[in-house]
Design a protein around this motif. Sequence first.
Motif, PDB file in Angstrom:
ATOM      1  N   GLY A 114       0.822  -1.206   0.000  1.00 31.68           N
ATOM      2  CA  GLY A 114       0.000   0.000   0.000  1.00 31.68           C
ATOM      3  C   GLY A 114       0.854   1.254   0.000  1.00 31.68           C
ATOM      4  N   ALA A 115       0.235   2.375  -0.396  1.00 21.66           N
ATOM      5  CA  ALA A 115       1.000   3.620  -0.496  1.00 21.66           C
ATOM      6  C   ALA A 115       0.176   4.759   0.067  1.00 21.66           C
ATOM      7  CB  ALA A 115       1.327   3.888  -1.971  1.00 21.66           C
ATOM      8  N   GLY A 116       0.850   5.893   0.286  1.00 20.13           N
ATOM      9  CA  GLY A 116       0.155   7.116   0.653  1.00 20.13           C
ATOM     10  C   GLY A 116      -0.060   7.232   2.154  1.00 20.13           C
ATOM     11  N   PRO A 117      -0.652   8.374   2.572  1.00 21.73           N
ATOM     12  CA  PRO A 117      -0.808   8.651   4.003  1.00 21.73           C
ATOM     13  C   PRO A 117      -1.873   7.787   4.674  1.00 21.73           C
ATOM     14  CG  PRO A 117      -1.831  10.378   2.694  1.00 21.73           C
ATOM     15  CD  PRO A 117      -1.127   9.475   1.720  1.00 21.73           C
ATOM     16  N   TRP A 118      -2.740   7.133   3.880  1.00 19.96           N
ATOM     17  CA  TRP A 118      -3.852   6.397   4.476  1.00 19.96           C
ATOM     18  C   TRP A 118      -3.778   4.917   4.140  1.00 19.96           C
ATOM     19  CZ3 TRP A 118      -5.946  10.907   1.586  1.00 19.96           C
ATOM     20  CH2 TRP A 118      -5.899  12.073   2.381  1.00 19.96           C
ATOM     21  N   ASN A 119      -2.694   4.295   4.556  1.00 15.48           N
ATOM     22  CA  ASN A 119      -2.625   2.839   4.472  1.00 15.48           C
ATOM     23  C   ASN A 119      -3.308   2.285   5.727  1.00 15.48           C
ATOM     24  OD1 ASN A 119      -2.009   0.126   4.430  1.00 15.48           O
ATOM     25  ND2 ASN A 119       0.028   0.435   3.538  1.00 15.48           N
ATOM     26  N   LEU A 120      -4.443   1.614   5.539  1.00 11.38           N
ATOM     27  CA  LEU A 120      -5.245   1.160   6.687  1.00 11.38           C
ATOM     28  C   LEU A 120      -4.443   0.245   7.600  1.00 11.38           C
ATOM     29  CD1 LEU A 120      -8.572   0.629   4.754  1.00 11.38           C
ATOM     30  CD2 LEU A 120      -8.205   2.270   6.613  1.00 11.38           C
ATOM     31  N   SER A 121      -3.582  -0.574   7.023  1.00 17.31           N
ATOM     32  CA  SER A 121      -2.643  -1.364   7.825  1.00 17.31           C
ATOM     33  C   SER A 121      -1.485  -1.816   6.948  1.00 17.31           C
ATOM     34  CB  SER A 121      -3.321  -2.580   8.449  1.00 17.31           C
ATOM     35  OG  SER A 121      -2.322  -3.406   9.049  1.00 17.31           O
ATOM     36  N   PRO A 122      -0.314  -1.177   7.089  1.00 16.76           N
ATOM     37  CA  PRO A 122       0.849  -1.604   6.313  1.00 16.76           C
ATOM     38  C   PRO A 122       1.184  -3.076   6.545  1.00 16.76           C
ATOM     39  CG  PRO A 122       1.274   0.511   7.365  1.00 16.76           C
ATOM     40  CD  PRO A 122      -0.032   0.008   7.910  1.00 16.76           C
ATOM     41  N   ALA A 123       0.884  -3.582   7.749  1.00 18.94           N
ATOM     42  CA  ALA A 123       1.183  -4.981   8.054  1.00 18.94           C
ATOM     43  C   ALA A 123       0.096  -5.929   7.525  1.00 18.94           C
ATOM     44  CB  ALA A 123       1.328  -5.156   9.559  1.00 18.94           C
ATOM     45  N   GLY A 124      -1.000  -5.380   6.976  1.00 16.61           N
ATOM     46  CA  GLY A 124      -2.093  -6.230   6.519  1.00 16.61           C
ATOM     47  C   GLY A 124      -2.898  -6.815   7.674  1.00 16.61           C
ATOM     48  N   ASP A 125      -2.954  -6.084   8.793  1.00 17.80           N
ATOM     49  CA  ASP A 125      -3.633  -6.565  10.000  1.00 17.80           C
ATOM     50  C   ASP A 125      -5.049  -5.981  10.064  1.00 17.80           C
ATOM     51  OD1 ASP A 125      -3.922  -7.626  12.665  1.00 17.80           O
ATOM     52  OD2 ASP A 125      -3.649  -5.576  13.364  1.00 17.80           O
ATOM     53  N   LEU A 126      -6.067  -6.848  10.140  1.00 15.36           N
ATOM     54  CA  LEU A 126      -7.456  -6.375  10.060  1.00 15.36           C
ATOM     55  C   LEU A 126      -7.863  -5.560  11.289  1.00 15.36           C
ATOM     56  CD1 LEU A 126      -9.110  -9.482   8.397  1.00 15.36           C
ATOM     57  CD2 LEU A 126      -8.843  -7.202   7.385  1.00 15.36           C
ATOM     58  N   ALA A 127      -7.345  -5.897  12.462  1.00 17.15           N
ATOM     59  CA  ALA A 127      -7.693  -5.118  13.664  1.00 17.15           C
ATOM     60  C   ALA A 127      -7.162  -3.692  13.532  1.00 17.15           C
ATOM     61  CB  ALA A 127      -7.133  -5.791  14.919  1.00 17.15           C
ATOM     62  N   GLU A 128      -5.956  -3.573  12.989  1.00 12.44           N
ATOM     63  CA  GLU A 128      -5.391  -2.245  12.782  1.00 12.44           C
ATOM     64  C   GLU A 128      -6.205  -1.482  11.734  1.00 12.44           C
ATOM     65  OE1 GLU A 128      -1.083  -0.089  11.906  1.00 12.44           O
ATOM     66  OE2 GLU A 128      -1.413  -2.087  11.106  1.00 12.44           O
ATOM     67  N   ALA A 129      -6.605  -2.168  10.672  1.00 17.53           N
ATOM     68  CA  ALA A 129      -7.407  -1.527   9.619  1.00 17.53           C
ATOM     69  C   ALA A 129      -8.746  -1.052  10.175  1.00 17.53           C
ATOM     70  CB  ALA A 129      -7.607  -2.490   8.453  1.00 17.53           C
ATOM     71  N   ALA A 130      -9.368  -1.866  11.027  1.00 19.98           N
ATOM     72  CA  ALA A 130     -10.646  -1.474  11.637  1.00 19.98           C
ATOM     73  C   ALA A 130     -10.468  -0.218  12.480  1.00 19.98           C
ATOM     74  CB  ALA A 130     -11.193  -2.617  12.493  1.00 19.98           C
ATOM     75  N   ALA A 131      -9.393  -0.184  13.257  1.00 21.24           N
ATOM     76  CA  ALA A 131      -9.159   0.960  14.142  1.00 21.24           C
ATOM     77  C   ALA A 131      -8.925   2.240  13.339  1.00 21.24           C
ATOM     78  CB  ALA A 131      -7.979   0.683  15.067  1.00 21.24           C
ATOM     79  N   ASN A 132      -8.353   2.125  12.137  1.00 28.80           N
ATOM     80  CA  ASN A 132      -8.046   3.313  11.327  1.00 28.80           C
ATOM     81  C   ASN A 132      -9.168   3.721  10.371  1.00 28.80           C
ATOM     82  OD1 ASN A 132      -5.461   3.732  12.359  1.00 28.80           O
ATOM     83  ND2 ASN A 132      -4.535   2.280  10.937  1.00 28.80           N
ATOM     84  N   LEU A 133     -10.108   2.814  10.099  1.00 33.24           N
ATOM     85  CA  LEU A 133     -11.034   2.997   8.976  1.00 33.24           C
ATOM     86  C   LEU A 133     -11.769   4.343   8.980  1.00 33.24           C
ATOM     87  CD1 LEU A 133     -12.422   1.743   6.479  1.00 33.24           C
ATOM     88  CD2 LEU A 133     -14.150   0.827   8.041  1.00 33.24           C
ATOM     89  N   PHE A 134     -12.528   4.628  10.039  1.00 33.50           N
ATOM     90  CA  PHE A 134     -13.363   5.831  10.013  1.00 33.50           C
ATOM     91  C   PHE A 134     -12.522   7.106  10.052  1.00 33.50           C
ATOM     92  CE2 PHE A 134     -16.893   3.086  11.891  1.00 33.50           C
ATOM     93  CZ  PHE A 134     -17.541   2.950  10.684  1.00 33.50           C
ATOM     94  N   ALA A 135     -11.427   7.080  10.834  1.00 29.85           N
ATOM     95  CA  ALA A 135     -10.574   8.275  10.909  1.00 29.85           C
ATOM     96  C   ALA A 135      -9.946   8.561   9.539  1.00 29.85           C
ATOM     97  CB  ALA A 135      -9.499   8.089  11.976  1.00 29.85           C
ATOM     98  N   TYR A 136      -9.542   7.529   8.815  1.00 25.34           N
ATOM     99  CA  TYR A 136      -8.938   7.739   7.491  1.00 25.34           C
ATOM    100  C   TYR A 136      -9.989   8.159   6.460  1.00 25.34           C
ATOM    101  CZ  TYR A 136      -4.446   5.730   9.028  1.00 25.34           C
ATOM    102  OH  TYR A 136      -3.256   5.481   9.659  1.00 25.34           O
ATOM    103  N   LEU A 137     -11.190   7.585   6.535  1.00 24.50           N
ATOM    104  CA  LEU A 137     -12.259   8.046   5.628  1.00 24.50           C
ATOM    105  C   LEU A 137     -12.499   9.540   5.822  1.00 24.50           C
ATOM    106  CD1 LEU A 137     -15.030   5.259   5.731  1.00 24.50           C
ATOM    107  CD2 LEU A 137     -13.816   6.063   3.692  1.00 24.50           C
ATOM    108  N   ARG A 138     -12.535   9.963   7.086  1.00 21.11           N
ATOM    109  CA  ARG A 138     -12.745  11.386   7.370  1.00 21.11           C
ATOM    110  C   ARG A 138     -11.589  12.234   6.867  1.00 21.11           C
ATOM    111  NH1 ARG A 138     -16.324  12.952  11.182  1.00 21.11           N
ATOM    112  NH2 ARG A 138     -17.547  11.251  12.045  1.00 21.11           N
ATOM    113  N   ALA A 139     -10.356  11.765   7.139  1.00 19.69           N
ATOM    114  CA  ALA A 139      -9.176  12.548   6.736  1.00 19.69           C
ATOM    115  C   ALA A 139      -9.128  12.666   5.214  1.00 19.69           C
ATOM    116  CB  ALA A 139      -7.907  11.889   7.270  1.00 19.69           C
ATOM    117  N   ALA A 140      -9.406  11.577   4.517  1.00 19.74           N
ATOM    118  CA  ALA A 140      -9.401  11.598   3.049  1.00 19.74           C
ATOM    119  C   ALA A 140     -10.486  12.547   2.544  1.00 19.74           C
ATOM    120  CB  ALA A 140      -9.608  10.187   2.509  1.00 19.74           C
TER     121      ALA A 140
END
Length: 322
Positions: A262-288
């Motif tokens: 993945g690339a850019g400032p909003w990689n939901l989880s560089p490690a490919g970890d779903l828990a990390e992606a869940a934790a980032n999802l709404f904040a990144y949607l808002r930031a984008a």
Amino acid sequence: MGGDRPDTGRGDGERGPEGDARVAEAAAALRAGGLVLMPTETVYGLAADAADARAVARVYEAKGRPSFNPLIAHVADLATARRIARFDDRAVALAERFWPGPLTLVLPAADTDAVCDLARAGLDTVAVRAPAHPVAHGLLEAFGGPLVAPSANRSGRPSPTTFGDAVEETGAAAAAALDGGPCRVGLESTVVALLDTPRLLRPGAVTRAEIEAVVGPLSEAEADAKRSPGRLARHYAPNAPVRLEAAAPRPGEAWLSFGPDGAGPWNLSPAGDLAEAAANLFAYLRAADRTRPAAIAVAPIPKTGLGEAINDRLRRAAGFVG
Ligand code: TXA
Ligand code: MG
């Protein structure tokens, strides 16, 4: 309170869970019929005394909910939950396994005024959950009864997962606001109905497999909106259109990527970890969304485990029924 921002009463340098005095003040505001921004481990909620129909009406108003969609009654523990809902063996087993935590149970309502009709949207069932966040738990103990708390977003917008986002969404309607830091889970609770066969009404932080390990196979939520009123099509939606399963962003699009490539400032989880992606999802949607892109392109996210809930929220953000 005056102004369009709640007074957080905090110095700029302060961090971490709110102290007892702030929690006691918030409990007093609730007793006086006010609303409180409450952190939970899933997302921030806009809390009100579940017994107070006028306060509950203000919650609906603050969210701009188009119709009355029943609210979750939050409780400190199973003993309090048993005063407002009728628990069978399956419900007790799930509560003992996952509470305090991100699981909501829809059960027959007990005969009590502790959760008003409006909070239940007139249904004879009630949704209950004991949140795991220490500030939410402290507030529930200090208040001493059930609190309804929908996600603190305005209707149809992504749930707030940081204090700042919660204040931006519905802070103007709150008499007090408690800062619990960023939400650890970042996705709303799993909603399971135990009325006849166990049904998954909303996939969430506790996975289908984890629930099924306790109560056996889950039936799907019925399409009937009256039985699962929260399942509106366009929900959790940013202003920009959302394009799913994108291989790469097109010109003008913001890019929510996932995984090591993945690339850019909003990689939901560089490690490919779903828990990390869940934790980032709404904040990144808002930031984008704040960059006012032509669209928000989202990389494919695995569908298994926590991926079921992530993909459910993404489909809703894109305007498809799940
Ligand atoms: O993680 C969460 O659950 C967050 C935090 C703040 O606890 N709360 C939350 O509340 O997501 P809300 O109001 O945004 O979503 C509650 C969901 C809705 O989909 C609603 O339709 C459903 O629970 N629900 C509540 N009571 C119900 C009932 N009696 N029968 C069926 N569904 C119900
Ligand atoms: Mg919500």
